[in-house]
Design a protein around this motif. Structure first.
Motif, short mmCIF file in Angstrom:
data_model
loop_
_atom_site.label_atom_id
_atom_site.label_comp_id
_atom_site.label_asym_id
_atom_site.label_seq_id
_atom_site.Cartn_x
_atom_site.Cartn_y
_atom_site.Cartn_z
N LYS A 170 1.51 4.37 14.13
CA LYS A 170 1.99 3.37 13.18
C LYS A 170 1.24 3.53 11.86
O LYS A 170 0.05 3.84 11.85
CB LYS A 170 1.73 1.98 13.76
N ILE A 171 1.96 3.29 10.77
CA ILE A 171 1.35 3.26 9.44
C ILE A 171 1.81 1.96 8.79
O ILE A 171 3.01 1.70 8.70
CB ILE A 171 1.79 4.46 8.58
N ALA A 172 0.86 1.13 8.41
CA ALA A 172 1.23 -0.18 7.86
C ALA A 172 0.17 -0.68 6.89
O ALA A 172 -0.95 -0.17 6.83
CB ALA A 172 1.40 -1.18 9.01
N CYS A 173 0.54 -1.70 6.14
CA CYS A 173 -0.35 -2.34 5.18
C CYS A 173 -0.86 -3.65 5.78
O CYS A 173 -0.08 -4.54 6.05
CB CYS A 173 0.40 -2.66 3.89
N TYR A 174 -2.17 -3.74 6.01
CA TYR A 174 -2.76 -5.00 6.46
C TYR A 174 -4.27 -4.95 6.37
O TYR A 174 -4.87 -3.95 6.24
CB TYR A 174 -2.33 -5.39 7.88
N ARG A 223 -5.55 -7.47 4.07
CA ARG A 223 -5.49 -6.91 2.72
C ARG A 223 -4.19 -6.14 2.60
O ARG A 223 -4.06 -5.03 3.12
CB ARG A 223 -6.68 -5.99 2.47
N PRO A 224 -3.19 -6.69 1.93
CA PRO A 224 -1.88 -6.03 1.85
C PRO A 224 -1.91 -4.70 1.10
O PRO A 224 -0.97 -3.92 1.20
CB PRO A 224 -1.00 -7.05 1.14
N ASP A 225 -3.00 -4.42 0.39
CA ASP A 225 -3.09 -3.16 -0.34
C ASP A 225 -3.80 -2.07 0.48
O ASP A 225 -3.90 -0.94 0.03
CB ASP A 225 -3.85 -3.37 -1.65
N ARG A 226 -4.24 -2.39 1.71
CA ARG A 226 -4.97 -1.43 2.53
C ARG A 226 -4.02 -0.72 3.49
O ARG A 226 -3.32 -1.34 4.27
CB ARG A 226 -6.07 -2.12 3.32
N MET A 227 -4.02 0.61 3.46
CA MET A 227 -3.18 1.41 4.35
C MET A 227 -3.94 1.64 5.65
O MET A 227 -5.12 2.00 5.64
CB MET A 227 -2.83 2.74 3.70
N ASN A 228 -3.24 1.43 6.76
CA ASN A 228 -3.83 1.59 8.09
C ASN A 228 -3.02 2.59 8.88
O ASN A 228 -1.79 2.47 8.98
CB ASN A 228 -3.85 0.25 8.83
N CYS A 235 0.82 -1.21 0.00
CA CYS A 235 0.00 0.00 0.00
C CYS A 235 0.85 1.26 0.00
O CYS A 235 0.32 2.36 0.14
CB CYS A 235 -0.94 -0.01 1.20
N GLN A 236 2.16 1.12 -0.11
CA GLN A 236 3.09 2.26 -0.15
C GLN A 236 3.13 3.03 1.18
O GLN A 236 3.30 4.25 1.20
CB GLN A 236 2.76 3.20 -1.31
N ALA A 237 2.98 2.34 2.29
CA ALA A 237 2.98 2.98 3.61
C ALA A 237 4.33 3.59 3.95
O ALA A 237 4.40 4.58 4.67
CB ALA A 237 2.57 1.98 4.69
N ALA A 238 5.40 3.01 3.45
CA ALA A 238 6.75 3.51 3.77
C ALA A 238 6.91 4.97 3.37
O ALA A 238 7.64 5.72 4.02
CB ALA A 238 7.81 2.65 3.11
N ALA A 239 6.22 5.39 2.32
CA ALA A 239 6.33 6.77 1.85
C ALA A 239 5.75 7.77 2.85
O ALA A 239 6.10 8.95 2.81
CB ALA A 239 5.62 6.91 0.51
N LEU A 262 -6.54 10.57 1.46
CA LEU A 262 -6.08 9.21 1.72
C LEU A 262 -6.60 8.26 0.67
O LEU A 262 -7.65 8.52 0.05
CB LEU A 262 -6.56 8.77 3.11
N PRO A 263 -5.93 7.14 0.44
CA PRO A 263 -6.44 6.13 -0.49
C PRO A 263 -7.85 5.68 -0.08
O PRO A 263 -8.20 5.73 1.11
CB PRO A 263 -5.44 4.98 -0.37
#
Length: 90
Positions: A86-90, A70-75, A31-35, A52-53
């Motif tokens: 925290k910002i992560a993909c899950y 869902r690896p494409d979902r930004m949390n 989900c490009q959370a690292a950015a 936000l997405p």
């Protein structure tokens, strides 16, 4: 004989050395959370001013969250202090 008695405790201690923990599994960033990791520590209100997405979730400290992965979902996880924790993909 005395030398052997002195070495016995050292050999016993050598057997007690803990093994290194396994390396963590690589995290996917679907989900490009690292950015957006620069937002960690910022107030939650910062997210209100951002686009936000579509599938993004802002999760408060006591919010109920589904467990579907869902690896494409930004949390965005918000801490008790109201800051982005925290910002992560899950």
């Amino acid at each position: 004989m005395k030398r052997l008695l002195l070495l016995a405790p050292l050999c016993t201690l050598a057997a007690c050395v803990e093994a290194e923990p396994p390396a963590p599994l690589p995290q996917s960033d679907g989900c490009q959370a690292a950015a957006l990791h620069g937002l960690v520590g910022q107030p939650r209100a910062v997210l209100d001013r951002m686009k936000l997405p579509a599938a993004a979730r802002v999760i408060g400290p006591r919010d109920a969250v589904t467990t579907d992965f869902r690896p494409d979902r930004m949390n965005f996880e918000i801490g008790e202090n109201g800051l982005i924790a925290k910002i992560a993909c899950y």
